[in-house]
Design an enzyme around this catalytic site. Structure first.
Site, PDB file in Angstrom:
ATOM      1  N   SER A  80       0.829  -1.199   0.000  1.00 44.93           N
ATOM      2  CA  SER A  80       0.000   0.000   0.000  1.00 44.93           C
ATOM      3  C   SER A  80       0.863   1.248   0.000  1.00 44.93           C
ATOM      4  O   SER A  80       1.970   1.253   0.549  1.00 44.93           O
ATOM      5  CB  SER A  80      -0.915   0.022   1.229  1.00 44.93           C
ATOM      6  OG  SER A  80      -0.146   0.236   2.414  1.00 44.93           O
ATOM      7  N   ASP A  81       0.370   2.311  -0.627  1.00 45.81           N
ATOM      8  CA  ASP A  81       0.956   3.614  -0.360  1.00 45.81           C
ATOM      9  C   ASP A  81       0.738   3.900   1.117  1.00 45.81           C
ATOM     10  O   ASP A  81      -0.116   3.290   1.769  1.00 45.81           O
ATOM     11  CB  ASP A  81       0.314   4.689  -1.241  1.00 45.81           C
ATOM     12  CG  ASP A  81       1.223   5.895  -1.442  1.00 45.81           C
ATOM     13  OD1 ASP A  81       2.127   6.107  -0.612  1.00 45.81           O
ATOM     14  OD2 ASP A  81       1.023   6.634  -2.423  1.00 45.81           O
ATOM     15  N   TRP A  82       1.477   4.821   1.667  1.00 49.24           N
ATOM     16  CA  TRP A  82       1.518   5.019   3.117  1.00 49.24           C
ATOM     17  C   TRP A  82       0.171   5.549   3.629  1.00 49.24           C
ATOM     18  O   TRP A  82      -0.166   6.706   3.440  1.00 49.24           O
ATOM     19  CB  TRP A  82       2.662   5.955   3.462  1.00 49.24           C
ATOM     20  CG  TRP A  82       3.964   5.257   3.706  1.00 49.24           C
ATOM     21  CD1 TRP A  82       4.802   5.466   4.756  1.00 49.24           C
ATOM     22  CD2 TRP A  82       4.585   4.221   2.927  1.00 49.24           C
ATOM     23  NE1 TRP A  82       5.905   4.631   4.676  1.00 49.24           N
ATOM     24  CE2 TRP A  82       5.795   3.856   3.567  1.00 49.24           C
ATOM     25  CE3 TRP A  82       4.235   3.552   1.759  1.00 49.24           C
ATOM     26  CZ2 TRP A  82       6.652   2.867   3.077  1.00 49.24           C
ATOM     27  CZ3 TRP A  82       5.090   2.565   1.266  1.00 49.24           C
ATOM     28  CH2 TRP A  82       6.269   2.234   1.918  1.00 49.24           C
TER      29      TRP A  82
END
Length: 876
Positions: free
Chosen positions: A294-296
């Site tokens: 995932s992106d952060w």
């Protein structure tokens, strides 16, 4: 003792469940309410079932995962939390098998938050070189520096955004506004990184074309109301395959180890829990064998994201809850496994994909190859876990300098070859010291920022432009060279009278000095970045396409007073040139993307002739801003914004739109002057392989596998924390609390949910990047080029393809080949460009596959999309 394990099913931001019976249908079909939807697609394809080069890596990964406990597997999938371990992302460790915390670190331009590193030319500048060798060399240089700093996974390259919106904030991170260019550059970058034992993570998957509304809880400027959901990038099926997915296919073919899913929704389902995007398009159709991270903070659910194909959660905590110790996974994923809400086979696949990717990319870390820097402090000593100030003080920064002659030379070469010469009247460039003895340099963008360059994620914009801002920037480069430094040096060396005026608002002094100058150089800029930082009202995306710091007025003032004015535009994307492009006293114009640390050296070398210009525009520059796809700022009262501009434009992105609508741009895609003209002759297109209309059926999957111990533990006490665990505050652990026991889960699965693995890939799948036949050479184009000038130059022949006019699918002109060539005066060179089957293919939305239509094609060879030198017809 009776204890209860209660699965925490987090529903924050769950996608709308759409009851679609046939979950293989296109996500681009509208339902009765005209809402764009993404159908469900299950299960996640098990990795390691393709007959490809990943087999050895999977065998090694299975040998370890087969011995792991549930908590060890969970520990690989979940970040340990923000600002605790040294990198921006850190997984848990598995000491029993010698696996340390994996270090994931930004970014596409260099090692973020580390000292002594190089800030490389941006992706946009790199794309403008159109040089495949430099794509690779830049990747190798990046890989060397990431590896030297102890990073295991580099969060780059970026191919999303595709750059379809001129004002998009993060366009500078990627390689330009064409999928073929992006894919070619990304594949070479990935190879360069992974040759240096650093895994690449290509991003952002998919549709992250603007910063506005990319996350929930943004502000609608019209109503001042907070949005409920992130924007939905609504993308039609053909455009998804022909444009947005295209460079990801190149990346998978190149062997990329990981893919980062984005914050936004795609066809009304969040990207990081979109089973159609991750399970079907990425892992089945493109045959991706690595893992999805995932992106952060982009993970917005627990079970749903797991069964939809997410493999790793970063930085571990829930969105909006960093440093709280709260995670969708970690302990909660362990619970979901024990009560069988998430199948153990899915966890096995997550862990196996992660380890297989490490083996396949030669980035499996040793226990002594660890980060030698801290992302959170520049001090030599600090808390072992930065966010917990009760932990012991240890050495956290070792001041390792990762640069060498190769990295520094590469940074300069890429910067030089990316600079695009747009105008050169009267042979103004290269500058002749004999003709221009009095030289004026003006513009804030020529000199240093008064506050330096180590500001918040490079958001300082009152000086030379080296990068855009945000997580894609390099925070602490070793040094940066401004245009002022290098131009003043060369002026002194050539015994010129030189003056620099930084002032860009009070223009009285500029007026006076410009009138005396033989030649004036005006350096101007326009910046953008990531949406979590707002600069002068620009929330990542730019508000408009004007120059910053009064740049347009500065150019006008200088040009009105100096008959020989050179304009240097440095920007993160397109700007409006109409105020000065045709000014008779503006005799030369160059454009440069963010060039990184050696920006000033590269610009000065081009201006003074130490290097010849050879860059080409990686996007179209319009005459009117209305010809660009706008940033979507509207949000309905529901608080669920949707971007339908991508639907309206469909395949007509960038030059495709201008060519289709017969709109004359200011400067076309691929445009870039050199000091020579070139004659083209003997153009030929020859068949290399017979091409059928339909793809061959892919090979069946290899047998599904399972671990013998996958069901061996139903006792939750096996997942309790060790008695001697010394817990770090807010650190994310995989362990169950000791006051729990097992209880059946009660999760309502989406329609169409299944755990039954398929035996055969769909027709466009079956290989890395898709069906192997797509990657076969179908035709060869050969052309002979002869320079007509007196200097040794580099130029870029470009091949554009027109599909049959009577084809079933209307297909716009598209770039399908390029090569950078160096020619000396009188030298002749034959350039070979290959057309792969995929280059000829169109996506059939009915068959849900790539087809090659019969008919007459036209290969156009030129030096820009609107500057075609010759063409060849060929029939399939």
């Amino acid at each position: 003792m009776l204890m209860i394990v209660q699965l925490l099913v987090f529903a924050l931001g769950l996608a709308v469940a759409v009851p679609i019976q046939n979950y293989t249908q296109s996500p681009s079909q509208r339902d009765e309410s005209s809402q764009w939807v993404s159908p469900h697609y299950y299960p996640t394809p098990q990795g390691g079932r393709l007959q490809d080069v990943w087999q050895e890596a999977y065998a090694r990964a299975k040998a370890i995962v087969g011995q792991m406990t549930i908590v060890e597997k969970v520990n690989l999938t979940t970040g340990t939390g923000w600002q605790l371990d040294p990198c921006v992302g850190n997984t848990g460790s598995v000491p029993r098998f010698g696996i340390p915390n994996l270090c994931l670190q930004d970014g596409p331009l260099g090692v973020r938050f580390a000292d002594f590193v190089t800030g490389y030319p941006s992706g946009l500048a790199t794309g403008a070189t159109f040089n495949k060798d430099l794509f690779l060399q830049r990747g190798q240089a990046l890989g060397h520096e990431f590896n030297s700093k102890g990073v295991h996974i580099a969060l780059g390259p970026a191919v999303g955004p595709l750059g379809v919106k001129a004002r998009g904030g993060r366009n500078f991170e990627a390689f330009g506004s064409d999928p073929y260019l992006q894919g070619t550059a990304a594949a070479a970058t990935i190879k360069g990184l992974q040759e240096n034992n650093v895994m690449a993570c290509v991003k952002h998957f998919i549709g992250n074309e603007q910063e506005k509304y990319r996350q929930p809880d943004d502000i609608n400027p019209a109503t001042n109301q907070t949005t409920k959901e992130a924007i939905s990038a609504n993308i039609p099926d053909r455009a998804m395959h022909a444009l947005y997915l295209w460079p990801f296919a190149d990346s998978v073919r190149a062997g990329v180890g990981s893919v980062m899913c984005s914050y936004n929704r795609v066809n009304n389902t969040y990207a990081c829990e979109n089973s159609y995007m991750m399970n079907h398009l990425l892992k089945e159709e493109l045959g991706f064998q690595g893992f999805v991270v995932s992106d952060w903070g982009a993970q917005l659910s627990g079970v749903y994201s797991a069964i939809s194909g997410l493999d790793m959660s970063m930085p571990g905590e829930v969105y909006g809850g960093w440093n709280t110790g709260t995670s969708f996974w970690g302990q909660n994923l362990t619970k979901a496994i024990y009560n069988e809400t998430v199948p153990i086979e899915r966890l096995d696949d997550m862990a196996t994909r992660i380890l297989a990717a490490l083996y396949a990319t030669n980035s499996f870390p040793t226990e002594d190859h660890l980060p030698n820097f801290s992302s959170w402090t520049t001090k030599e000593y600090g808390n072992k876990y930065y966010a917990d100030n009760t932990t012991e003080i240890v050495k956290v920064n070792y001041n390792v300098d990762p640069s060498n002659d190769f990295t520094e030379d590469t940074a300069l070469k890429v910067a030089e070859e990316s600079i695009v010469l747009l105008k050169n009247e009267n042979n103004t460039l290269p500058i002749s010291p004999e003709k221009a003895k009095r030289l004026l340099l003006s513009g804030i963008a020529a000199g240093p920022d008064p506050i330096g360059y180590q500001c918040e994620d490079q958001s300082c914009t009152n000086g030379a432009l080296f990068q855009g801002w945000g997580s894609g920037s390099v925070g602490s480069p070793k040094y940066q060279v401004t245009p002022f430094e290098e131009i003043s040096y060369l002026a002194r060396k050539n015994k010129m009278q030189f003056d620099y005026i930084r002032e860009s608002y009070d223009l009285a002094q500029v007026t006076k000095v410009a009138s005396d100058a033989h030649l004036s150089i005006v350096v101007v800029s326009a910046a953008s970045g990531e949406g979590y930082i707002t600069v002068d009202g620009n929330q990542g995306d730019r508000k408009n396409l004007t120059l910053w710091n009064n740049g347009d007025k500065l150019i006008e003032t200088v040009a009105e007073n100096c008959a020989n004015t050179v304009v240097v535009v440095t920007s993160t994307g397109q700007i409006n040139f109409e105020g000065f492009a045709d000014h008779p006293n503006v005799t030369a114009i160059v454009w440069a993307g963010p060039l990184g640390d050696r920006s000033g050296t590269a610009i000065a070398n081009i201006l003074f002739g130490k290097a010849n210009p050879s860059g080409h525009l990686p996007f179209t520059i319009a005459k009117t801003d209305d010809d660009y796809i706008p940033i979507e700022t509207y949000s309905p009262s529901s608080g669920e914004p949707e971007d339908n501009h991508l639907v309206e434009n469909d395949l007509l992105v960038d030059y495709r739109y201008f060519e289709e609508k017969n709109i004359e741009p200011r400067y076309a895609f691929g445009y870039g002057l050199s000091y020579n003209e070139y004659e083209v002759s003997n153009a030929k297109v020859s068949a290399a392989k017979k091409v059928d209309e339909e793809l061959p059926e892919p090979a069946t999957y290899l047998s599904e596998f399972s671990y013998q111990n996958a069901k061996d533990s139903k006792n939750p006490s096996d997942a309790f924390a060790p008695a001697d665990l010394n817990r770090v505050n807010e650190y994310l652990y995989p362990y169950l609390d000791s006051n729990v026991t097992l209880k059946d889960g009660n999760y309502e699965y989406p329609d169409g949910y299944s755990t039954e693995q398929r035996t055969t890939p769909n027709q466009p799948g079956g290989g890395l990047g898709g069906n192997d036949a797509l990657w076969e050479v179908a035709y060869n184009s050969t052309d002979k080029f002869v320079p007509q000038g007196n200097s040794t130059d580099k130029f870029v022949p470009q091949l554009y393809l027109k599909h049959p006019e009577d084809g079933k699918f209307e297909t716009p002109i598209q770039l399908r080949g390029f090569e950078k060539v160096e020619l000396s005066p009188g030298e002749k060179k034959t350039v070979d460009l290959r057309l792969l089957r995929r280059d000829l293919s169109v996506w059939d939305t009915t068959r849900q596959s790539w087809i090659v239509e019969s008919g007459t094609y036209e290969a156009l060879i030129g030096v820009a999309v609107n500057d075609i030198k010759t063409s060849v017809l060929f029939t399939i």
